[in-house]
Motif scaffolding. Structure first.
Motif, PDB file in Angstrom:
ATOM      1  N   LEU A 175      -9.860  19.664  -6.355  1.00  0.00           N
ATOM      2  CA  LEU A 175     -10.139  18.390  -7.000  1.00  0.00           C
ATOM      3  C   LEU A 175      -8.827  17.698  -7.332  1.00  0.00           C
ATOM      4  N   SER A 176      -8.627  16.511  -6.760  1.00  0.00           N
ATOM      5  CA  SER A 176      -7.479  15.680  -7.099  1.00  0.00           C
ATOM      6  C   SER A 176      -7.950  14.563  -8.024  1.00  0.00           C
ATOM      7  N   VAL A 177      -7.248  14.363  -9.123  1.00  0.00           N
ATOM      8  CA  VAL A 177      -7.568  13.288 -10.055  1.00  0.00           C
ATOM      9  C   VAL A 177      -6.306  12.464 -10.278  1.00  0.00           C
ATOM     10  N   PHE A 178      -6.427  11.135 -10.122  1.00  0.00           N
ATOM     11  CA  PHE A 178      -5.294  10.234 -10.275  1.00  0.00           C
ATOM     12  C   PHE A 178      -5.552   9.257 -11.414  1.00  0.00           C
ATOM     13  N   ASP A 179      -4.509   8.968 -12.157  1.00  0.00           N
ATOM     14  CA  ASP A 179      -4.553   7.936 -13.193  1.00  0.00           C
ATOM     15  C   ASP A 179      -4.332   6.596 -12.494  1.00  0.00           C
ATOM     16  N   SER A 180      -5.327   5.702 -12.532  1.00  0.00           N
ATOM     17  CA  SER A 180      -5.218   4.455 -11.786  1.00  0.00           C
ATOM     18  C   SER A 180      -4.219   3.482 -12.399  1.00  0.00           C
ATOM     19  N   ALA A 181      -3.725   3.760 -13.600  1.00  0.00           N
ATOM     20  CA  ALA A 181      -2.699   2.904 -14.194  1.00  0.00           C
ATOM     21  C   ALA A 181      -1.321   3.195 -13.611  1.00  0.00           C
ATOM     22  N   PRO A 234     -12.557  14.629  -3.839  1.00  0.00           N
ATOM     23  CA  PRO A 234     -12.723  15.998  -3.338  1.00  0.00           C
ATOM     24  C   PRO A 234     -11.819  16.186  -2.125  1.00  0.00           C
ATOM     25  N   THR A 235     -10.832  17.013  -2.223  1.00  0.00           N
ATOM     26  CA  THR A 235      -9.835  17.108  -1.161  1.00  0.00           C
ATOM     27  C   THR A 235      -9.977  18.418  -0.402  1.00  0.00           C
ATOM     28  N   CYS A 236      -9.475  18.417   0.845  1.00  0.00           N
ATOM     29  CA  CYS A 236      -9.449  19.627   1.649  1.00  0.00           C
ATOM     30  C   CYS A 236      -8.016  19.883   2.065  1.00  0.00           C
ATOM     31  N   ALA A 237      -7.679  21.130   2.259  1.00  0.00           N
ATOM     32  CA  ALA A 237      -6.305  21.495   2.568  1.00  0.00           C
ATOM     33  C   ALA A 237      -5.997  21.360   4.047  1.00  0.00           C
ATOM     34  N   ASN A 238      -7.040  21.321   4.867  1.00  0.00           N
ATOM     35  CA  ASN A 238      -6.801  21.321   6.306  1.00  0.00           C
ATOM     36  C   ASN A 238      -7.822  20.415   6.973  1.00  0.00           C
ATOM     37  N   ASP A 268      -4.003  18.681 -10.228  1.00  0.00           N
ATOM     38  CA  ASP A 268      -3.502  19.184  -8.955  1.00  0.00           C
ATOM     39  C   ASP A 268      -4.568  20.029  -8.280  1.00  0.00           C
ATOM     40  N   PRO A 269      -4.967  19.705  -7.028  1.00  0.00           N
ATOM     41  CA  PRO A 269      -6.001  20.503  -6.353  1.00  0.00           C
ATOM     42  C   PRO A 269      -5.581  21.947  -6.138  1.00  0.00           C
ATOM     43  N   ALA A 270      -4.258  22.199  -6.077  1.00  0.00           N
ATOM     44  CA  ALA A 270      -3.808  23.582  -5.901  1.00  0.00           C
ATOM     45  C   ALA A 270      -4.142  24.437  -7.115  1.00  0.00           C
ATOM     46  N   LYS A 271      -4.262  23.813  -8.291  1.00  0.00           N
ATOM     47  CA  LYS A 271      -4.564  24.543  -9.514  1.00  0.00           C
ATOM     48  C   LYS A 271      -6.055  24.519  -9.844  1.00  0.00           C
ATOM     49  N   HIS A 272      -6.773  23.571  -9.287  1.00  0.00           N
ATOM     50  CA  HIS A 272      -8.198  23.452  -9.588  1.00  0.00           C
ATOM     51  C   HIS A 272      -8.968  23.372  -8.282  1.00  0.00           C
ATOM     52  N   GLY A 273      -9.134  24.509  -7.650  1.00  0.00           N
ATOM     53  CA  GLY A 273      -9.864  24.574  -6.393  1.00  0.00           C
ATOM     54  C   GLY A 273     -11.356  24.746  -6.625  1.00  0.00           C
ATOM     55  N   TRP A 274     -12.127  24.498  -5.559  1.00  0.00           N
ATOM     56  CA  TRP A 274     -13.567  24.761  -5.625  1.00  0.00           C
ATOM     57  C   TRP A 274     -13.788  26.267  -5.627  1.00  0.00           C
ATOM     58  N   LYS A 275     -14.937  26.677  -6.091  1.00  0.00           N
ATOM     59  CA  LYS A 275     -15.205  28.112  -6.222  1.00  0.00           C
ATOM     60  C   LYS A 275     -15.517  28.756  -4.888  1.00  0.00           C
ATOM     61  N   TRP A 278       0.841  -1.189   0.000  1.00  0.00           N
ATOM     62  CA  TRP A 278       0.000   0.000   0.000  1.00  0.00           C
ATOM     63  C   TRP A 278       0.879   1.243   0.000  1.00  0.00           C
ATOM     64  N   TYR A 279       0.286   2.351  -0.430  1.00  0.00           N
ATOM     65  CA  TYR A 279       0.985   3.629  -0.343  1.00  0.00           C
ATOM     66  C   TYR A 279      -0.020   4.769  -0.386  1.00  0.00           C
ATOM     67  N   LYS A 280       0.450   5.930   0.038  1.00  0.00           N
ATOM     68  CA  LYS A 280      -0.415   7.105   0.120  1.00  0.00           C
ATOM     69  C   LYS A 280      -0.419   7.844  -1.211  1.00  0.00           C
ATOM     70  N   LEU A 281      -1.504   8.535  -1.458  1.00  0.00           N
ATOM     71  CA  LEU A 281      -1.597   9.387  -2.635  1.00  0.00           C
ATOM     72  C   LEU A 281      -1.372  10.838  -2.199  1.00  0.00           C
ATOM     73  N   PRO A 282      -0.551  11.586  -2.909  1.00  0.00           N
ATOM     74  CA  PRO A 282      -0.292  12.986  -2.514  1.00  0.00           C
ATOM     75  C   PRO A 282      -1.523  13.858  -2.729  1.00  0.00           C
ATOM     76  N   GLY A 283      -1.665  14.859  -1.879  1.00  0.00           N
ATOM     77  CA  GLY A 283      -2.779  15.807  -2.044  1.00  0.00           C
ATOM     78  C   GLY A 283      -4.125  15.146  -2.003  1.00  0.00           C
ATOM     79  N   SER A 284      -4.329  14.223  -1.034  1.00  0.00           N
ATOM     80  CA  SER A 284      -5.544  13.407  -1.089  1.00  0.00           C
ATOM     81  C   SER A 284      -6.249  13.286   0.252  1.00  0.00           C
ATOM     82  N   VAL A 285      -6.179  14.283   1.112  1.00  0.00           N
ATOM     83  CA  VAL A 285      -6.923  14.262   2.373  1.00  0.00           C
ATOM     84  C   VAL A 285      -8.399  14.520   2.050  1.00  0.00           C
TER      85      VAL A 285
END
Length: 877
Positions: A666-672, A653-657, A679-686, A629-636
């Protein structure tokens, strides 16, 4: 007498003759969950009839097992194992070795009508008729042919789990089939291999070895034996990804917030719960389907169902109804009792499910509360079947006749303070929905089966209960344990969240197996209460014949064998210890051979490998073992809502804190490759950390927040939708204005201004677009004026921006304003222009302002000019 028997989904794998006559006591055991076991006297009566060869008495007693008073009863074959099976399932195994005289007695009564029904069903390939025959006349001489035909029909349709189910029942339960057992076993093996069902294949190997079944087979053009064939079969794990190949399609983005819809009930309830743990609850689950060539998204907060076309909502900003296809009720939302808004209890999953051209929604009931119920818990007690095209109700459980029918059938839930736990699961012509009673007192878990077309209740199955006052959280909130349902391999799997996992026969509701797990709230005989944790109900996940569950009442992940019901001691669990399971809040789903589990700090989201990888090391061993197993970055994602998996992409849907501060995204990962492609830092909620449950509908991202629905998409999608009009011959000016408005609303200001300029050029002289043209020019004017003011020391850029702004001034006052500000800008930087040898250009511009816009030549500006001339030793211009 007609007997209704189970259809074939997987039961436990022990041999029939080896099963002891076991029973349980209907009492709550030390693990806390109450299970309703059959009493010893009934099983003793079955044994006496069989020993006396009283076949009439035996089959009459067998028929009693299908009556409501016994249909939900279970039997514990081995008192040392926390595993039960349904009474009907148990008797099927006991009857699988009945002697010929017992079968002759049964067939003498039932073979005539059974053969007639089989002939009619076979002529039309009517699967429903074949199923009814098997359920009604299972021990008839044609039931084995009906099961074999059903298996073949399902396999042709690509329904391998259903095919496995039919052939397993034929092999395991039918007493004396004319079809050779090794042939049936080979067909079952083929269906299991095609469906990737490792659990079913392993069960078959054990069963064949125990029964010593073997025989010659032709596999392709090669002659072999059943045992050799089974030893050669392999179900390979998912192929290792080619990490050198980058994904070109990166999914849907939340770049443009196209539309928002606010729930009145949700908004009021969220405000009431703002200071309790329920402030992080996201109970609403929308659904999407493709109908008549377009995407349709449906959602509800329990007061009204809304269906929209996500490509059209928000397009016409002059109309709040644009893109809405229908609402139910059409006139106004349901009036919801004020107690629902207080946030005293955690809510069930409120939403919509879809099957074909029908939608099924959970709503608050408008019926009076059942007399005698004083518990303030207000659940979801209404189901509605809707026509997906029109939104008209096909059936409604609020109707008096529906409740009268449920009472006539003696369904227990109608007299309890219950809730439908989630939108129903549709399988064929039937619906399955979980029921839970109020958290105060004895919380029960049941399943209700309805006719999909009419909503008529068919059967109810009690599973387990737990006596408790309910888990109390901060602020007096009580946790609601929800019955979660999923269907796989022809079996209805149920997580009660009160200490029990079960699998049911989809036709009769009989329990195929029921397995207990240790509840988190109790520990051993003393029932030591542990510190509570908040976990809302997760859906179930399936992988290679196993079902995975993340219970509300147990912090660790649970896994069960679909074939036997045995709890699986996962290698995953061994490798994860020590692991902070209480930080894991969401079971998102399975992507390939990986299980995605969302959580909060410090873990964030983790992915667990469920099978060895195909990739091998230099010794020929799997490079990645099950359990890694391993952690995904930016995925709280804890307290941020539910993610989703679509087209090989995992959306979270991620939160910073952890405490809710900061911005989410929004974090999106390629499952392959598990590479972060969004990157959620570039695509935040409004809005700050609004978040919610995610749903991908075509090229749109639907977010069900605590108070409403937001529809997002990306710039590329909008551009593609408008491309025929933007790039037509000639281009459509209105499309460029619409595109500019969308870009501006999403914060892409530079791109929006370019589109406004394009619109201004195309609409010149066209009176039809006069109003929009004035708006566009005003926005261009303001934009360039703001940029000019912010240009700072960049003289040439500021001058250019002022001149551009002047082009878009729509009246004399605006042009004078530009001239005045430009003049002031030039005079404040007079010395700099002098040093660069540009004073002549300044003079030219100032003369232009004085001659063309005398109203801009104010005394203040004249005073600044005189001061500049004195400093520079120049004459008046």
């Amino acid at each position: 007498m007609k007997f209704i028997l189970r259809m074939a989904a997987f039961g436990a794998c022990a041999g029939m003759a080896a099963l002891p006559s076991a029973w349980g006591t209907p009492a709550q055991d030390r693990e806390g969950a109450y299970i309703d076991a059959v009493r010893k006297d009934y099983l003793d009566r079955i044994d006496r009839f069989r020993e006396a060869k009283d076949w009439k008495g035996l089959f009459n007693a067998y028929g009693e097992a299908f009556e409501p008073r016994l249909a939900h009863k279970v039997v514990q074959p081995d008192p040392k194992r926390p595993l039960w099976i349904g009474l009907i399932e148990y008797l099927n195994r006991r009857f699988a070795d009945l002697p010929k005289e017992a079968l002759d007695y049964y067939r003498g009564i039932h073979d005539g009508p059974a053969r007639l029904e089989y002939r009619q069903a076979r002529e039309t390939d009517d699967r429903s008729a074949l199923l009814r025959l098997v359920e009604t006349y299972f021990f008839s001489s044609v039931a084995d042919e009906a099961l074999d035909l059903l298996g073949s029909l399902y396999l042709e349709e690509g329904k391998q789990p259903e095919a496995c189910s039919c052939w397993r029942r034929l092999l395991e339960h039918y007493p004396d089939s004319d079809i050779p057992a090794h042939v049936t076993a080979a067909r079952l093996a083929s269906a299991a291999e095609r469906g990737g069902n490792e659990s079913a294949l392993n069960w078959l190997r054990r069963f064949v070895a125990t029964r010593e079944i073997d025989g010659k087979l032709w596999v392709g053009e090669r002659e072999t034996t059943l045992k050799r064939h089974l030893s050669e079969l392999r179900i390979e794990p998912c192929a290792a990804p080619d990490r050198a190949v980058e994904r070109t399609e990166t999914g849907v983005r939340n770049e443009i917030k196209r539309w928002s819809y606010e729930f009145e009930v949700g908004r009021r309830r969220a405000a009431a719960a703002a200071r309790s743990p329920l402030a992080w609850e996201f109970p609403y689950r929308p659904a999407a389907t493709r109908l008549d060539g377009r995407e349709v998204v449906m959602f509800t907060d329990g007061s009204q169902v809304v269906a929209v076309d996500p490509a059209k909502v928000g397009r016409d900003r002059s109309s709040s109804k644009a893109g809405i296809l229908w609402m139910f009720p059409a006139d106004e939302p349901i009036r919801v009792n004020s107690r629902v808004r207080r946030g005293t209890y955690s809510l069930p999953v409120i939403g919509v499910s879809v099957h074909g051209s029908q939608a099924f929604a959970t709503l608050y009931s408008e019926r009076p509360r059942t007399a005698g119920i004083r518990d303030p818990f207000m659940g979801i007690q209404r189901l509605v079947g809707l026509d997906l095209r029109t939104g008209k109700a096909l059936w409604d459980t609020d109707a008096d006749e529906w409740w009268d029918g449920a009472r006539r059938s003696r369904f227990e839930f109608v007299d309890h303070n219950f809730t439908f736990c989630a939108p129903p699961v549709a399988v064929g012509d039937r619906l399955y929905v979980g029921l839970s009673t109020a958290p105060l007192g004895e919380q029960e878990s049941s399943v209700l089966c309805l006719d999909r077309r009419t909503g008529r209740p068919i059967w109810e199955r009690f599973l387990a209960s737990f006596t408790t006052v309910g888990r109390t959280l901060a602020g007096g909130t009580r946790m609601t344990y929800l019955t979660m349902i999923a269907e796989e391999e022809g079996t209805v799997c149920v997580l009660t969240n009160v200490g029990v996992m079960a699998a049911l026969n989809s036709m009769t509701g009989s329990v195929l197996w029921m397995s207990k797990y240790q509840r988190e709230e109790t520990s051993g005989r003393r029932r030591i209460r542990r510190a509570p944790f908040i976990r809302f109900a997760s859906p179930l996940a399936f992988h290679r014949g196993r079902v995975y569950a993340l219970p509300q009442d147990q912090d660790e992940l649970q896994a069960f064998d679909m074939a036997t019901g045995d709890s699986v001691d996962l290698e995953v669990m061994a490798r994860l210890r020590p692991f902070r399971w209480k930080e894991i809040s969401h079971l998102v789903g399975v992507a390939g051979d990986m299980l995605v589990l969302g959580g909060g700090e410090p873990n964030g989201t983790v992915v667990l490998r469920l099978a060895d990888s195909m990739e091998r090391d230099e010794k020929g061993e799997p490079r990645y073992r099950a359990g890694t197993w391993y952690k995904l970055p930016g995925s709280v994602v804890d307290r941020s809502g539910w993610g989703t998996i679509r087209d090989g992409l995992v959306y979270l849907p991620t939160c910073a804190n952890y405490d809710g501060g900061g911005e989410g995204g929004l974090s999106v990962f390629d499952s392959a490759t598990w590479r972060l492609v969004n990157d959620p830092a570039k695509h935040g909620w409004k809005e700050s950390n609004l978040c919610g449950n995610l749903l991908v509908a075509g090229r749109h991202l639907v977010v069900a927040t605590a108070t409403g629905i937001d529809v997002y998409t990306d710039v590329a999608t909008v551009r593609a939708e408008l491309a025929p009009r933007l790039e037509g011959d000639p281009p459509d000016p209105a499309a460029w204005f619409e595109y500019a408005e969308i870009l501006r609303a999403t914060g892409r200001i530079d791109d929006a201004m370019e589109s406004y300029e394009k619109f201004v050029r195309l609409s010149e002289g066209d009176a039809k677009h006069a109003s929009e043209r004035r708006q566009a020019m005003a926005r261009l004017f303001d934009f360039h004026m703001e940029r000019a003011a912010a240009a700072g020391r960049t003289d040439e850029r500021a001058i250019a921006l002022y001149r551009t702004a002047k082009r878009f001034a729509t009246d004399g006052a605006s042009r004078a304003k530009v001239s005045r500000l430009l003049g002031a800008f030039l005079l404040e930087r007079a010395e700099g222009f002098e040093r660069k040898g540009q004073w002549d250009q300044v003079v030219s511009t100032l003369r232009e302002i004085r001659d063309d816009h005398p109203e801009a030549w104010t005394p203040k500006l004249r005073k600044k000019l005189d001061e500049a001339l004195r400093r520079l030793g120049k004459r008046e211009i």
